[in-house]
Enzyme design. Structure first.
Site, PDB file in Angstrom:
ATOM      1  N   LYS A 229      -2.666   4.448   1.843  1.00 43.08           N
ATOM      2  CA  LYS A 229      -1.920   3.158   1.347  1.00 43.08           C
ATOM      3  C   LYS A 229      -2.977   2.289   0.692  1.00 43.08           C
ATOM      4  O   LYS A 229      -3.674   1.632   1.235  1.00 43.08           O
ATOM      5  CB  LYS A 229      -1.283   2.269   2.291  1.00 43.08           C
ATOM      6  CG  LYS A 229      -0.507   1.397   1.931  1.00 43.08           C
ATOM      7  CD  LYS A 229       0.423   0.558   2.988  1.00 43.08           C
ATOM      8  CE  LYS A 229       1.305  -0.552   2.248  1.00 43.08           C
ATOM      9  NZ  LYS A 229       0.456  -1.292   1.238  1.00 43.08           N
ATOM     10  N   ARG A 234       0.544  -2.357  -7.674  1.00 46.68           N
ATOM     11  CA  ARG A 234       1.536  -1.240  -7.867  1.00 46.68           C
ATOM     12  C   ARG A 234       1.921  -1.487  -9.311  1.00 46.68           C
ATOM     13  O   ARG A 234       2.330  -2.535  -9.861  1.00 46.68           O
ATOM     14  CB  ARG A 234       2.685  -1.472  -6.885  1.00 46.68           C
ATOM     15  CG  ARG A 234       3.744  -0.474  -7.025  1.00 46.68           C
ATOM     16  CD  ARG A 234       3.337   1.029  -6.447  1.00 46.68           C
ATOM     17  NE  ARG A 234       4.499   1.905  -6.394  1.00 46.68           N
ATOM     18  CZ  ARG A 234       5.710   2.024  -5.629  1.00 46.68           C
ATOM     19  NH1 ARG A 234       5.787   0.975  -4.777  1.00 46.68           N
ATOM     20  NH2 ARG A 234       6.494   2.865  -5.954  1.00 46.68           N
ATOM     21  N   ARG A 249       5.122  -4.047 -10.412  1.00 46.41           N
ATOM     22  CA  ARG A 249       6.222  -4.211  -9.905  1.00 46.41           C
ATOM     23  C   ARG A 249       7.025  -5.429 -10.085  1.00 46.41           C
ATOM     24  O   ARG A 249       8.310  -5.345  -9.935  1.00 46.41           O
ATOM     25  CB  ARG A 249       5.846  -3.834  -8.364  1.00 46.41           C
ATOM     26  CG  ARG A 249       7.146  -3.908  -7.307  1.00 46.41           C
ATOM     27  CD  ARG A 249       6.840  -3.782  -6.037  1.00 46.41           C
ATOM     28  NE  ARG A 249       7.890  -4.288  -5.057  1.00 46.41           N
ATOM     29  CZ  ARG A 249       7.480  -4.684  -3.796  1.00 46.41           C
ATOM     30  NH1 ARG A 249       6.204  -4.344  -3.266  1.00 46.41           N
ATOM     31  NH2 ARG A 249       8.479  -5.170  -3.249  1.00 46.41           N
ATOM     32  N   GLU A 277      -1.043   3.045  -8.663  1.00 48.54           N
ATOM     33  CA  GLU A 277      -1.835   1.864  -8.227  1.00 48.54           C
ATOM     34  C   GLU A 277      -2.823   1.422  -8.960  1.00 48.54           C
ATOM     35  O   GLU A 277      -3.746   2.359  -9.290  1.00 48.54           O
ATOM     36  CB  GLU A 277      -2.189   1.899  -6.640  1.00 48.54           C
ATOM     37  CG  GLU A 277      -2.368   0.446  -5.936  1.00 48.54           C
ATOM     38  CD  GLU A 277      -1.207  -0.109  -5.286  1.00 48.54           C
ATOM     39  OE1 GLU A 277      -1.224  -1.155  -4.576  1.00 48.54           O
ATOM     40  OE2 GLU A 277      -0.093   0.947  -5.210  1.00 48.54           O
ATOM     41  N   LYS A 400       5.416   3.239   5.476  1.00 54.77           N
ATOM     42  CA  LYS A 400       4.009   2.840   5.512  1.00 54.77           C
ATOM     43  C   LYS A 400       3.479   2.547   7.134  1.00 54.77           C
ATOM     44  O   LYS A 400       4.076   1.669   7.529  1.00 54.77           O
ATOM     45  CB  LYS A 400       3.851   1.500   4.705  1.00 54.77           C
ATOM     46  CG  LYS A 400       5.030   0.293   4.980  1.00 54.77           C
ATOM     47  CD  LYS A 400       4.736  -0.685   4.016  1.00 54.77           C
ATOM     48  CE  LYS A 400       5.708  -1.941   4.123  1.00 54.77           C
ATOM     49  NZ  LYS A 400       5.820  -3.053   3.171  1.00 54.77           N
TER      50      LYS A 400
END
Length: 535
Positions: A229, A234, A249, A277, A400
């Site tokens: 992660k 993003r 995002r 990312e 996540k």
């Protein structure tokens, strides 16, 4: 304007999703296309920048309502919201406006930014007199740039889908990217066949839920694709029609901010959309997010900063290939295609595929997760191999699994009233840790307590106030709370010398006295331990 104000009231007065969607659906079914476009603009989180300074608004309202400054300040302190305070103080002279939302925006709100102070004052006082109290409240929210209402983007999408009969996923896609709140947009948005689409538009992002703590309930580990992660920005990379785009995002175009991505994106096959990312990344690997923050918000990046904080786009999904939407394919197949596409790019490209993590058991994966801070990541992502690329948070597809947060015990030293429904309560807290024999503030937190605990702390603050600094109260340093936060960094801007990321209250430590709270040295030690080599 009245219809939009009543919609705002209906949304603000309920917490039930079904009622919010019904209210929006009824509004969209009867409004004009121009009003509908503006309503979507505001409900989806867009808003005007503040058109008039709050100082001038307070002065004009106090004068027009014949309220002395000290009383205005007391009213504002009790209400906690400037727009609502001004709406309540002005004498109600109108039963409501019959003028459309669009007319108010185009002819009475937008022109304010171009007026002289005298004309602006007159226009505001006239507007307040033409509106009912609640319409004034919504009008003030629009003028101050503080318009927010408790509806998620997915609720707006559902309401529009139910109004039009168009699939929610299609509505979500049409709402992505840049668009103007004009009648043609509203008509196009709700049309069964929208015709040509904007080649720059990203897809709605698929988001993950946090795990509930027992990963073994997810079944066979072989059914899952596991990645790190990442702690970055993003985004989606788009190459269509010979043009390149990078979207955050939050639907902000970002390519100009990251010039090292221009050539790599242009080198992708036409008709490509990648999800991934943006990370600070040098020859030593991924950089802490605090380094990336040096570049966030800057439109122009100097050569020195480019050299110190270069970036990469780490892709973990392929959403479009050769112009074909792949989102309905299983993730396992999308991932294979992604790896093949990235492998075909130049070896020095700033676009790379996110490494996959191999593990044969959940216990082994748990051990890998514990090394997250050493790897400068936030934990693990668990993605079902058979999953489609959904819209928003779809339960059961992506999870996540974050590393446990840092925690420390800190003392409440300052407090301030909250906003909105918490305007009458002290809910914004400043916490301190020991430095020698003194308590030094190092974090602010606004969440984590129950309603009952908030009321109890509020009573304590009122009964143990030592000093007042405007809206802030200094209190007797007796209450100890456990704080949780994601990261710790050295900070030259703060007296404490540290900055913590995403602080929140984990629990009220009623069992501890203030002298038992942690020291700044203890907190700095957590940072050194996490970054020490060889761990």
């Amino acid at each position: 304007m009245n219809e939009f104000a009543q919609l705002y009231r209906a949304l603000d007065e309920t917490t039930k999703t079904s009622r919010k969607i019904t209210a929006m659906r009824e509004y969209f079914s009867t409004c004009t296309a121009s009003d509908g476009a503006w309503a979507i603009y505001f409900l989806s989180g867009r808003r005007f920048k503040r058109l008039i300074s709050t100082g001038r608004l307070r002065e004009w309202c106090a004068s027009a309502s014949q309220v002395p400054d000290w009383m205005f300040d007391e009213c504002y302190g009790a209400v906690g919201d400037l727009a609502e305070t001004m709406a309540l103080l002005m004498p109600e002279e109108s039963t409501g406006s019959t003028t459309s939302l669009t007319d108010w925006i185009e002819n009475r709100i937008r022109p304010l930014s171009q007026m002289s102070d005298a004309d602006c004052r007159e226009a505001m006082i006239t507007a307040w007199g033409d509106l009912s109290a609640y319409e004034r409240f919504v009008f003030n929210k629009l003028v101050t740039g503080g318009f927010r209402v408790g509806v998620a983007q997915q609720m707006v999408i559902r309401a529009l889908a139910e109004t039009s009969g168009v699939d929610a996923a299609v509505i979500a896609h049409r709402l992505m990217g840049t668009w103007e709140p004009v009648p043609d947009f509203f008509t196009w948005l709700l049309a069964p066949d929208s015709g040509e689409s904007d080649s720059s538009k990203p897809y709605p992002f698929c988001l993950a839920h946090p795990t509930d703590g027992d990963e073994a309930t997810l079944g066979n580990i072989d059914d899952w694709i596991v990645e790190w992660k990442w702690d970055g920005i993003r985004g989606q990379v788009i190459r269509r029609g010979g043009q390149s785009f990078v979207w955050s995002r939050g639907e902000e175009p970002m390519l100009e901010r990251f010039p090292e991505l221009v050539q790599p994106v242009a080198a992708l096959p036409d008709g490509t959309v990648l999800d991934g990312e943006i990370l600070g990344w040098n020859e030593g690997g991924v950089l802490p997010f605090s380094e990336m923050q040096r570049r966030i918000g800057r439109k122009t990046i100097g050569k020195k900063l480019l050299a110190e904080v270069p970036v990469r786009f780490v892709a973990f999904d392929l959403l479009e290939e050769n112009g074909q939407d792949l989102r309905k394919l299983p993730l396992s197949e999308r991932r294979q295609r992604l790896d093949a596409m990235i492998a075909a790019q130049p070896s020095n490209s700033s676009i790379m595929a996110s490494p996959l993590i191999e593990s044969d058991s959940w216990e082994d994966l748990r051990r890998i997760r514990e090394s997250s801070r050493e790897t400068k990541v936030e934990g693990l992502m668990l993605k079902r191999a058979s999953s489609e690329y959904g819209v928003g948070r779809v339960t059961g597809l992506w999870w996540k699994w974050k590393i446990e947060p840092y925690t420390c015990d800190a003392v409440l030293v300052y407090a301030q009233r909250g906003n909105g429904r918490r305007a009458s309560l002290y809910t914004d807290y400043t916490f301190a840790a020991w430095d020698g024999g003194s308590l030094v503030p190092f974090a602010k937190a606004y969440s984590g307590l129950t309603d009952a605990e908030i009321r109890e702390v509020d009573r304590y603050i009122r009964e143990h106030t030592l000093e007042k600094f405007g809206p802030v109260r200094a209190v007797t340093a007796e209450l100890v709370f456990e704080l949780a936060f994601e990261d710790i960094q050295v900070s030259k801007r703060h007296k404490s010398g540290i900055a913590v990321r995403f602080p929140r209250i984990a629990r009220w430590r009623r069992d501890k006295k203030p002298e038992q709270a942690d020291s700044l040295e203890t907190i700095r030690g957590m940072m050194r331990k996490a970054t020490s080599p060889g761990r």
